[in-house]
Scaffold this motif. Sequence first.
Motif, short mmCIF file in Angstrom:
data_model
loop_
_atom_site.label_atom_id
_atom_site.label_comp_id
_atom_site.label_asym_id
_atom_site.label_seq_id
_atom_site.Cartn_x
_atom_site.Cartn_y
_atom_site.Cartn_z
N GLU A 248 0.76 -1.22 0.13
CA GLU A 248 0.12 -0.21 -0.07
C GLU A 248 0.93 1.11 -0.09
O GLU A 248 0.55 2.12 -0.77
N LEU A 249 2.11 1.20 0.63
CA LEU A 249 2.89 2.31 0.73
C LEU A 249 3.64 2.54 -0.78
O LEU A 249 3.52 3.72 -0.96
N GLN A 250 3.77 1.68 -1.34
CA GLN A 250 4.52 1.63 -2.64
C GLN A 250 3.61 2.17 -3.67
O GLN A 250 3.71 3.03 -4.43
N SER A 251 2.26 1.95 -3.44
CA SER A 251 1.46 2.35 -4.32
C SER A 251 0.92 3.76 -4.09
O SER A 251 0.47 4.65 -5.10
N LEU A 252 1.00 4.14 -2.88
CA LEU A 252 0.73 5.54 -2.32
C LEU A 252 1.49 6.53 -2.81
O LEU A 252 1.35 7.67 -3.03
N ILE A 253 2.76 6.16 -2.70
CA ILE A 253 4.11 6.94 -3.15
C ILE A 253 3.86 7.52 -4.59
O ILE A 253 4.02 8.66 -4.72
N GLY A 254 3.26 6.60 -5.53
CA GLY A 254 3.22 7.06 -6.93
C GLY A 254 2.08 8.29 -6.90
O GLY A 254 2.19 9.29 -7.57
N VAL A 271 7.69 13.15 -1.08
CA VAL A 271 7.51 12.87 0.33
C VAL A 271 8.50 11.76 0.47
O VAL A 271 8.55 10.82 -0.23
N SER A 272 8.90 11.77 1.80
CA SER A 272 9.72 10.90 2.19
C SER A 272 8.94 10.02 3.37
O SER A 272 8.24 10.53 4.00
N VAL A 273 9.14 8.60 3.52
CA VAL A 273 8.42 7.66 4.31
C VAL A 273 9.49 7.00 5.31
O VAL A 273 10.48 6.48 4.62
N GLY A 274 8.90 6.64 6.54
CA GLY A 274 9.77 5.94 7.62
C GLY A 274 8.59 5.03 8.22
O GLY A 274 7.65 5.89 8.38
#
Length: 309
Positions: A248-254, A271-274
Amino acid sequence: MNQLNSKNFNNATSTNLDKRLGSLDLFDQAAPLVSIGAWSCDLANERLDWTDGVFDIFGLTSVDALDRESAIELYSEESRELLERKRSQAIEKRAGFTLDASIVRPDGIERWIRITAATRGSNGRTEMLFGMKQDITDDRMRWELLRAQAECDPLTGVANRTRFQRFLDQSSNGVALDDIGTLILFDIDDFKQINDRWGHAAGDACLVNLADNLRKAFINAHLVSRIGGDEFAVLLPSSISRAQTKVELQSLIGSLLRPIQWNGCLLTLKVSVGFAFACKDGKYNPQTLFNTADEALYCAKNRKIFPSD
């Protein structure tokens, strides 16, 4: 002289009795105005006695069969467990207690009540519990509304840092921690440059856009919160697997990388994600979980890549 004293005593006794009866009558008249009533429970046989005010609060009538087992089933599970614990402590220590509890009446209406209890007994043994029950539903709703307003970020509409801090301040064995699976942190890269180049209104538009995307992407989240100027946190339940979270994160980043239209201009948002995964048994420290996710976010911002762990 003795006859005179006896007469005066009888008159005084009669006057005091009239005053008490008058006070009871006044209470009966005033009680319906505030949805309040008196109750007692004889511990020898668990017999309940309620005034009309308590019957009204519970959506029952005085002709309904009343027993403690049926009454206690009207409480929500959490309130029932808390009531039984406080009740046991009161009986053991011969002390009173106060409790705000939620109930569901037979007609399905949910209410909040405030219970005040005292004990009565003899020879060091508690024989009776008694007290008052008051409907505080309206007060509770007003309080919840005020708390929601106090914990809401006015710009984006998501929760603010105060609300997120309540999660961090929980003890490691807090009940609410059992259903936390993942903490995700989002941070807008070079946010200051957006404000400097396009103005703060453009920066606000970016924040609102990110908050909306997070709410839509994580509809099952326990919490979506703006915890800093351009930083957001998302708390996901344990029912969402680690693999599903990464997908879901990979999809959201797009979707987050799509330009934002603002006043006829296209604003590029990076946006960066941790993130950090909570222990599956619920035994972890919220602050430690946050520190782990924050460290992952720091690494992601420096590497400009999506974290893999």
